[in-house]
Design a protein around this motif. Structure first.
Motif, PDB file in Angstrom:
ATOM      1  N   GLN A   1       0.827  -1.205   0.000  1.00 17.47           N
ATOM      2  CA  GLN A   1       0.000   0.000   0.000  1.00 17.47           C
ATOM      3  C   GLN A   1       0.866   1.261   0.000  1.00 17.47           C
ATOM      4  O   GLN A   1       0.454   2.299  -0.512  1.00 17.47           O
TER       5      GLN A   1
ATOM      6  N   THR B   1      -4.748   4.038  -1.825  1.00 23.09           N
ATOM      7  CA  THR B   1      -5.026   3.176  -0.680  1.00 23.09           C
ATOM      8  C   THR B   1      -6.163   3.777   0.121  1.00 23.09           C
ATOM      9  O   THR B   1      -6.713   4.825  -0.239  1.00 23.09           O
TER      10      THR B   1
ATOM     11  N   ALA C   1       1.166   5.642   4.230  1.00 21.78           N
ATOM     12  CA  ALA C   1       1.682   5.112   2.962  1.00 21.78           C
ATOM     13  C   ALA C   1       2.610   6.120   2.284  1.00 21.78           C
ATOM     14  O   ALA C   1       3.710   5.766   1.825  1.00 21.78           O
TER      15      ALA C   1
ATOM     16  N   ARG D   1      -9.608  -7.165   1.435  1.00 18.27           N
ATOM     17  CA  ARG D   1      -8.285  -7.322   0.817  1.00 18.27           C
ATOM     18  C   ARG D   1      -7.928  -8.804   0.687  1.00 18.27           C
ATOM     19  O   ARG D   1      -7.365  -9.230  -0.323  1.00 18.27           O
TER      20      ARG D   1
END
Length: 254
Positions: free
Chosen positions: A143, A152, A160, A212
């Motif tokens: 990410q 993200t 990130a 995810r």
């Protein structure tokens, strides 16, 4: 936890893992100790947990030094490496694992301070101790690694961006490291089941982890990912200095 590096393969070596009192850092340092390395366990505020881990690792017949340090404080970092020098004289492996930025109550620039500035300072402060065939590993996430091309979750974006900035700043050091024969590898992983970051993300965005997992097909757990980090410290350095762990199909190029 299974053996990931051949027993005795790191005998006589010394490895320091930042943020190693728990989670990925703790499992990584355990893999090094199981392979025979003397280890330095670094923590910020989990002293009892770090001491407990050190006691376990000493039973393997290796030395384990526990050093608390605030990585955002250069004096604290210098004091840590002074202790390492007194105890071991030098370092063969440095794993830059500690990161953060989702904690509550921190200053607005904390993520950048920890994930970029502190990472560079830790490496620069460690340089005099790193042996000429040493290895440096920087731990990040897909990410963060792919943030320039793949958005993200908003909750994670500041972290990130700061981790990618840290990766870029460390990569600028590669030519100087290579001149000394020091290998540098970035290990980037997908979301890791059971980490603090995953827990915080799930709290901020319920269902994020399961979504995810469904996209990726599988998410690594802490022990599995730590094994990849440990191997990155001994395997040949990839041509692009990058070891990608887990599915990357839903991420664009860098």
């Amino acid at each position: 936890m299974s053996q990931t590096l051949p027993s005795g393969s790191l005998s006589g070596k010394t490895a320091l893992v930042t943020g190693s009192s728990r989670g990925i850092g703790a499992d990584t340092v355990r893999y090094f100790a199981e392979a025979g390395a003397n280890v330095v366990i670094n923590f910020r505020n989990k002293a009892p947990r770090a001491e407990k881990l050190a006691t376990q690792l000493r039973e393997l017949g290796v030395e384990a030094l526990v050093v608390g340090a605030d990585l955002t404080d250069p004096e604290s970092v210098k004091a840590m490496f002074d202790e390492v020098e007194r105890a071991f004289g030098g370092l063969d492996i440095l794993v830059l694992n500690a990161s953060g930025g989702m904690e509550s109550g921190m200053a607005e620039d904390y993520a950048l301070l920890l994930n970029r500035d502190a990472q560079v300072n830790v490496l620069e402060t460690a340089l005099p101790l790193l042996k000429d065939d040493a290895r440096v590993v920087f731990v990040t996430s897909h990410q963060a690694h792919f943030i320039r091309t793949t958005p993200t979750m908003p909750e994670y974006e500041p972290v990130a961006l700061s981790k990618r900035a840290g990766e870029d700043a460390l990569r600028e050091k590669i030519p100087a490291l290579e001149e000394r024969g020091i290998g540098f590898t970035v290990v980037s992983g997908d979301m890791i089941e059971g980490t603090i970051t995953a827990t915080l993300l799930e709290r901020a965005n319920p269902g994020a982890i399961s979504a995810r997992r469904e996209d990726a097909g599988k998410l690594y757990n802490v022990s599995e990912f730590a094994a990849e980090v440990a191997r990155a410290a001994v395997d040949p350095v990839p041509a692009d200095n990058t070891r990608l762990v887990g599915d990357t199909g839903s991420f664009g190029g860098e």
